[in-house]
Design a protein around this motif. Sequence first.
Motif, PDB file in Angstrom:
ATOM      1  N   MET A   1      50.300  37.117  23.644  1.00  0.00           N
ATOM      2  CA  MET A   1      50.474  36.904  25.086  1.00  0.00           C
ATOM      3  C   MET A   1      50.498  35.395  25.379  1.00  0.00           C
ATOM      4  O   MET A   1      49.724  34.633  24.815  1.00  0.00           O
ATOM      5  N   ARG A   2      51.378  35.009  26.257  1.00  0.00           N
ATOM      6  CA  ARG A   2      51.469  33.597  26.608  1.00  0.00           C
ATOM      7  C   ARG A   2      50.283  33.181  27.481  1.00  0.00           C
ATOM      8  O   ARG A   2      49.703  34.000  28.187  1.00  0.00           O
ATOM      9  N   SER A   5      50.516  33.966  31.139  1.00  0.00           N
ATOM     10  CA  SER A   5      50.261  35.369  31.462  1.00  0.00           C
ATOM     11  C   SER A   5      48.766  35.640  31.506  1.00  0.00           C
ATOM     12  O   SER A   5      48.261  36.305  32.416  1.00  0.00           O
ATOM     13  N   ARG A   8      47.403  34.414  34.649  1.00  0.00           N
ATOM     14  CA  ARG A   8      47.687  35.276  35.805  1.00  0.00           C
ATOM     15  C   ARG A   8      46.761  36.484  35.820  1.00  0.00           C
ATOM     16  O   ARG A   8      46.241  36.872  36.873  1.00  0.00           O
ATOM     17  N   LEU A   9      46.575  37.099  34.649  1.00  0.00           N
ATOM     18  CA  LEU A   9      45.699  38.271  34.586  1.00  0.00           C
ATOM     19  C   LEU A   9      44.274  37.906  34.988  1.00  0.00           C
ATOM     20  O   LEU A   9      43.617  38.630  35.743  1.00  0.00           O
ATOM     21  N   ARG A  16      40.314  39.978  42.566  1.00  0.00           N
ATOM     22  CA  ARG A  16      40.052  41.366  42.971  1.00  0.00           C
ATOM     23  C   ARG A  16      38.576  41.720  42.869  1.00  0.00           C
ATOM     24  O   ARG A  16      38.051  42.471  43.671  1.00  0.00           O
TER      25      ARG A  16
END
Lengths: 464, 229
Positions: A1-2, A5, A8-9, A16
């Motif tokens: 995974m970059r 990314s 962002r996660l 949240r």
Amino acid sequence: MRASSLGRLVVGELRRSRGALGASGFGILAGTAALVFFLALGLQVRAVLLGQVFPLDRVELEPAAKPEPGLLTLLVGGGRSPAGVKQETVERLGRMPGVSAVFPRLRFAFPSGAFGGAELIGREIGTHEMLAEGLDARLIAPDLEAGLSFEDPLRKPGAACKEDGDCEKEQYCERASGAPEGVCSAPVPVVVSPYLVELFNKGLAPAHGLPPVGKTLIQKARGITFRFQLGVSMMGKARAGAPRSAKARVVGISPNAMDLGATVPIEVVRRWNQEFHGAEAAGSYSSVVLRMERPDQVATVIRMAEAEGLVPRDTRARDVSVLIAGVIGLLALVAGVILVVASSTIAYTFRVLVNERRVEIGVYRSLGATPGDIGAWWLAVAVVVGLAGGGLGGGVARALAWVIDLLAREKLPDFPFKPATFFQFPGWLLAGGAAAGALFALVGAVAGVRQAARLDPAKALLDP
Amino acid sequence: MNPPAFRLQDLRRIYQEGDTRRAALDGLSLDIERGSFVAVVGASGSGKSTLLAVLGALDRGYEGRVEVLGQDLARLDERALGRLRNATLGFVFQSFHLLPHLTVLDNVASPALFADEPFDAAQAALLALRQVGLEDRALDRPQHLSGGQRQRVALARALLRSPPILLCDEPTGNLDSRTGAEVIALLERLHQEHQRTVIVVTHEERLAQRAQRRIALEDGRVKEDSGAA
Ligand SMILES: Nc1ncnc2c1ncn2[C@@H]1O[C@H](COP(=O)(O)OP(=O)(O)OP(=O)(O)O)[C@@H](O)[C@H]1O
Ligand SMILES: [Mg+2]
């Protein structure tokens, strides 16, 4: 995974779950704040105690105490070798690696007292029990104000005399007990330690309503003069000679001076010891002080000195160091307990969150995420929570310290060695606090992270 | 010769529950040609979803041999499997599995998170949404959409990286017959447009009849296969 990314996660999850993550991060904050606060306090207390009160970068060595002479020794008549540190030993010690300076010392071998101060503070004060020792003038010279000297006054003897009245105004008649006549002498120069000055100014002086002494005062008054009472004290009389007095003058303050007592030129002590104690160990010193380049070399140097038959005279520094380490360790343990509790809160939070995100994790797996990607995602969330909690905890500790320093400045009375601040916040401590926060968050989160990484996507996604 | 989309040899999937072992898949051997539209049917519990999870490289706990486009899945590590799911396989589920905290556009773009190379995911997502006729709902939340629309969004997500294979588990299972028909029509179009291989697990005869090949499972075995060689 970059990395983008992952970012962002992580940001998405933080946003949240800010409530749940914030609550568990608060525990980390509290624990880290306590940890950093106690360690900062410990560092400063240690620095003040070991840097100023009981310096740890030096060690005073003296000959090891001989075992009590046995009956056989007495009968056979084996003489006790004169205890003392020989000049050659002093030189050998000075050449040992890690030793930056050597101060041989010679203590008064006879009882003495001191009285004086009337011309300066208006009344006579003094002590019947005076500790004093001799030190090489070269070790004091750099600490003296210009125009003051720390030399044996008899290097420049005055006229012959029988009593003080025969001499010039400042001088006194240095006449050994029993001698037919003496010589006029300038007052014996005395230096005291900053430790003693601090104790006097903040302890004794206020208690007895005396003005504090300071460098400026010593300079202005061209020295406080007082009289040594030689050969007698509360403890008794000297074994030789008859009690008499000698005029002395404080010429300065030196960290090389003995802590509690007067330090005078070593030649003076040698002369007086002979007068009141008899000729003994003429070429030796009572102890030797070694100054180390670094405090951590003390242990090595002590071990090497044992080969010379020398042992440390004073273990206060080591005792204090152990005591501080113990107390701070105990307080750090309290902080550790908070962190452990915080860690278990994190563990619970992460298990709940990962369970809530089962489908989401499954979806990401179906879209190409590996178990490692999912693990990295939750691990990074834990690290961010821990770093944030730990970083803020360090800030809270600093704020708390600031408040306490302020209160101490305004509410606490002045006492010896009262520092301007009670805390030290080196960069490594704050960084370490954040790291500890991250570590405890990680340890707490690890079970949830594993659960997330190992989640079976087929089970989470496919309807039964 | 090109390898088939899937080649199964003696595929078994055994679930162990306590002391009892149950074979959800019990010795499947078959090929699924590229570009074919296959319906997998069977009673509840016959192993349809289990098969789809194995074909979709989501379940590694099988025995036997599974090849996807000639690649033996057992020889691929997690990274390679992830890459396969990301770029080669598209999934559609009965319950859609859209992420409620993301907009429709972000849902459709989410496979880009796990792509090896970055690309303009928003652009690609809009394109995919256009293919399912929902580009005007891009900024809505999925929970504001009807069931049929949600399944079309899920399809758009599966299409983001234009995978050559689509795997659908009961795609119309949660839809009424009219919206179900829309989704079926869409699947047919996607099959024809790029010669995609489409495998649909379904209870629905209407959908199964549209397939070129129908594989019926019973207790983890092939009971009937209209395309058997
Ligand atoms: N994770 C699991 N653990 C144990 N048994 C399982 C698991 N998943 C599926 N099974 C069993 O494997 C068998 C096949 O299940 P599967 O979900 O593939 O059936 P299905 O054909 O998809 O049924 P449905 O039409 O109801 O979706 C069932 O008996 C089921 O109980
Ligand atoms: Mg199923």
